[in-house]
Design a protein around this motif. Structure first.
Motif, PDB file in Angstrom:
ATOM      1  N   GLU A 109     -36.454  59.713  64.310  1.00 44.27           N
ATOM      2  CA  GLU A 109     -37.305  59.085  65.323  1.00 44.27           C
ATOM      3  C   GLU A 109     -37.068  57.575  65.380  1.00 44.27           C
ATOM      4  N   LEU A 110     -36.958  56.942  64.216  1.00 41.32           N
ATOM      5  CA  LEU A 110     -36.709  55.497  64.167  1.00 41.32           C
ATOM      6  C   LEU A 110     -35.363  55.140  64.793  1.00 41.32           C
ATOM      7  N   LEU A 111     -34.395  56.022  64.654  1.00 39.02           N
ATOM      8  CA  LEU A 111     -33.051  55.784  65.192  1.00 39.02           C
ATOM      9  C   LEU A 111     -32.937  56.171  66.660  1.00 39.02           C
ATOM     10  N   ARG A 115     -32.210  65.090  67.899  1.00 39.07           N
ATOM     11  CA  ARG A 115     -31.655  66.328  67.342  1.00 39.07           C
ATOM     12  C   ARG A 115     -31.346  66.096  65.871  1.00 39.07           C
ATOM     13  N   MET A 116     -31.585  67.111  65.066  1.00 38.59           N
ATOM     14  CA  MET A 116     -31.371  66.946  63.630  1.00 38.59           C
ATOM     15  C   MET A 116     -30.920  68.265  63.025  1.00 38.59           C
ATOM     16  N   ARG A 117     -29.889  68.173  62.201  1.00 34.22           N
ATOM     17  CA  ARG A 117     -29.438  69.335  61.425  1.00 34.22           C
ATOM     18  C   ARG A 117     -29.811  69.123  59.970  1.00 34.22           C
ATOM     19  N   HIS A 118     -30.478  70.113  59.405  1.00 35.52           N
ATOM     20  CA  HIS A 118     -30.702  70.092  57.961  1.00 35.52           C
ATOM     21  C   HIS A 118     -30.146  71.379  57.364  1.00 35.52           C
ATOM     22  N   ASP A 119     -29.444  71.245  56.249  1.00 35.10           N
ATOM     23  CA  ASP A 119     -28.981  72.433  55.541  1.00 35.10           C
ATOM     24  C   ASP A 119     -30.178  73.182  54.965  1.00 35.10           C
ATOM     25  N   VAL A 120     -29.926  74.406  54.545  1.00 30.44           N
ATOM     26  CA  VAL A 120     -30.989  75.208  53.942  1.00 30.44           C
ATOM     27  C   VAL A 120     -30.629  75.662  52.532  1.00 30.44           C
ATOM     28  N   VAL A 121     -29.351  75.516  52.156  1.00 33.88           N
ATOM     29  CA  VAL A 121     -28.884  75.877  50.818  1.00 33.88           C
ATOM     30  C   VAL A 121     -27.814  74.877  50.396  1.00 33.88           C
ATOM     31  N   PRO A 122     -27.517  74.779  49.111  1.00 34.91           N
ATOM     32  CA  PRO A 122     -26.383  73.947  48.681  1.00 34.91           C
ATOM     33  C   PRO A 122     -25.084  74.486  49.255  1.00 34.91           C
ATOM     34  N   HIS A 123     -24.060  73.651  49.256  1.00 35.56           N
ATOM     35  CA  HIS A 123     -22.798  74.050  49.874  1.00 35.56           C
ATOM     36  C   HIS A 123     -22.110  75.177  49.123  1.00 35.56           C
ATOM     37  N   ALA A 124     -22.170  75.172  47.811  1.00 40.42           N
ATOM     38  CA  ALA A 124     -21.469  76.187  47.024  1.00 40.42           C
ATOM     39  C   ALA A 124     -22.037  77.579  47.282  1.00 40.42           C
ATOM     40  N   TYR A 151     -43.260  70.277  62.455  1.00 39.84           N
ATOM     41  CA  TYR A 151     -43.483  68.841  62.281  1.00 39.84           C
ATOM     42  C   TYR A 151     -42.600  68.058  63.251  1.00 39.84           C
ATOM     43  N   ALA A 152     -41.340  68.455  63.373  1.00 36.53           N
ATOM     44  CA  ALA A 152     -40.407  67.758  64.263  1.00 36.53           C
ATOM     45  C   ALA A 152     -40.842  67.866  65.719  1.00 36.53           C
ATOM     46  N   ALA A 153     -41.441  68.983  66.084  1.00 39.25           N
ATOM     47  CA  ALA A 153     -41.885  69.177  67.472  1.00 39.25           C
ATOM     48  C   ALA A 153     -42.910  68.138  67.884  1.00 39.25           C
ATOM     49  N   THR A 154     -43.711  67.667  66.940  1.00 34.99           N
ATOM     50  CA  THR A 154     -44.719  66.645  67.272  1.00 34.99           C
ATOM     51  C   THR A 154     -44.065  65.319  67.634  1.00 34.99           C
ATOM     52  N   LYS A 155     -42.782  65.167  67.311  1.00 33.25           N
ATOM     53  CA  LYS A 155     -42.038  63.941  67.608  1.00 33.25           C
ATOM     54  C   LYS A 155     -40.965  64.164  68.670  1.00 33.25           C
ATOM     55  N   GLY A 156     -40.967  65.348  69.275  1.00 33.03           N
ATOM     56  CA  GLY A 156     -39.991  65.650  70.309  1.00 33.03           C
ATOM     57  C   GLY A 156     -38.587  65.844  69.789  1.00 33.03           C
ATOM     58  N   ILE A 157     -38.468  66.301  68.537  1.00 30.59           N
ATOM     59  CA  ILE A 157     -37.166  66.458  67.896  1.00 30.59           C
ATOM     60  C   ILE A 157     -36.854  67.939  67.705  1.00 30.59           C
ATOM     61  N   GLU A 183     -39.078  79.343  66.389  1.00 29.56           N
ATOM     62  CA  GLU A 183     -39.662  78.134  66.976  1.00 29.56           C
ATOM     63  C   GLU A 183     -38.711  77.657  68.074  1.00 29.56           C
ATOM     64  N   PRO A 184     -39.236  77.268  69.234  1.00 32.22           N
ATOM     65  CA  PRO A 184     -38.351  76.898  70.351  1.00 32.22           C
ATOM     66  C   PRO A 184     -37.473  75.691  70.071  1.00 32.22           C
ATOM     67  N   ASN A 185     -37.872  74.861  69.109  1.00 31.33           N
ATOM     68  CA  ASN A 185     -37.078  73.666  68.787  1.00 31.33           C
ATOM     69  C   ASN A 185     -36.281  73.845  67.495  1.00 31.33           C
ATOM     70  N   PHE A 186     -36.004  75.095  67.117  1.00 35.39           N
ATOM     71  CA  PHE A 186     -35.156  75.365  65.953  1.00 35.39           C
ATOM     72  C   PHE A 186     -33.949  76.174  66.405  1.00 35.39           C
TER      73      PHE A 186
END
Length: 297
Positions: A109-111, A115-124, A151-157, A183-186
């Motif tokens: 949001e500050l930047l 759009r944001m990608r977050h991993d869900v597991v370690p790479h290995a 949480y991201a939806a409240t910021k339009g992300i 979720e529509p924003n996932f």
């Protein structure tokens, strides 16, 4: 059919120069502005205050500087990609990871990034048949992603997971998580090359997952059989093939077929070159984006 794709770069494409200080991130932004690229996504490589890529440990003044530099150059910052592990069975560890990813939502949001990608597991990955483990941790991953997305939806992300990290790299596992989060924003950050890491055919997996794509990454690999001996600098796919990053268009992935699959979908939005080859990164980016654009000309 769609040709409404805006091409740019992932900051990871410039890692070889950013990590050595040969280029600063503002200089990368200026390079992108002068190139065929029209946007830049930021790939965070850890919570390090000295990193050239803004992260949650960065000086707020530096974060503001990068946003201002991008705005001044006319280079939209389109995606923030961060690592995370949302699969822990330890509630305290899991909660800490969720809160950390939420801080990255705040950073996006500050930047001015939506759009944001977050991993869900370690790479290995895991040895052998990891299906039972996937079924075991799936509810944990889903609940965490849902909490972050809300949480991201409240910021339009819009948030997403990538076909990244061997454990969730297959097209089907990505889709299962997306449908379960509901979720529509996932959505997914769709990397057209990463499917070969789990021995899937990219054009098939891209066609299956592009309806859920938030952004698309263009990447290419050289592929050699498991019994080959290509020397140092290669890594192995889940099934044992040898892989090495290539300039987009120079490798062995059938990117024309991938492009057809994307064109036959209704995808319209941002696509980023993610260069991981051995060549000079500026040359790799320049040639890669020219090739990727030619596929949709």
């Amino acid at each position: 059919m769609t040709s409404d794709i805006t091409f740019g770069f992932s900051s990871y494409s410039f890692h070889s120069k950013l990590s050595t200080g040969e280029m600063t991130l503002p200089q990368v932004i200026e390079w992108v502005a002068a190139s065929e690229g029209e946007h830049l996504e930021l790939a965070v490589l850890g919570d390090d205050p000295s990193s050239p890529i803004p992260n949650i440990a960065s000086d707020p003044a530096y974060v503001a500087q990068i946003r201002a530099a991008a705005e001044a150059a006319g280079v939209p910052l389109t995606n923030l990609a961060v690592g995370a592990d949302l699969s822990s069975g330890d509630p305290s560890i899991l909660e800490a990871q969720i809160e950390r990813v939420k801080k990255y939502v705040d950073l996006a949001e500050l930047l001015g990034i939506t759009r944001m990608r977050h991993d869900v597991v370690p790479h290995a990955g895991h040895e052998g048949d990891d299906t039972p483990l996937f079924e075991q941790v799936l509810p944990t991953i889903v609940a965490a992603c849902k909490q972050i997305a809300q949480y991201a939806a409240t910021k339009g992300i819009t948030t997403s997971l990538e076909n990244h990290g061997f454990f969730v790299q297959s097209a089907e596992r990505v889709r299962r998580i997306i449908h379960a989060v509901d979720e529509p924003n996932f959505l997914t950050t769709l990397d057209v090359g990463n499917f070969v890491c789990v021995d899937e055919t990219p054009e098939v997996s891209v066609a299956q997952n592009v309806p859920y794509a938030m952004v698309v990454h263009f990447k290419d690999f050289y592929l050699r059989p498991a019994d080959a001996a290509p020397g140092a600098g290669w890594f192995r796919s889940r099934g044992g093939k040898h892989l090495r990053g290539a300039v987009v268009g120079n490798g062995d992935i059938d990117l024309r077929a991938v492009a057809r699959a994307i064109e036959e979908s209704d995808f319209a939005g941002f696509a980023a070159i993610e260069f991981e080859g051995w060549e000079d990164c500026l040359l790799g980016c320049e040639r890669g984006i020219a090739y990727a654009k030619s596929l949709f000309a």
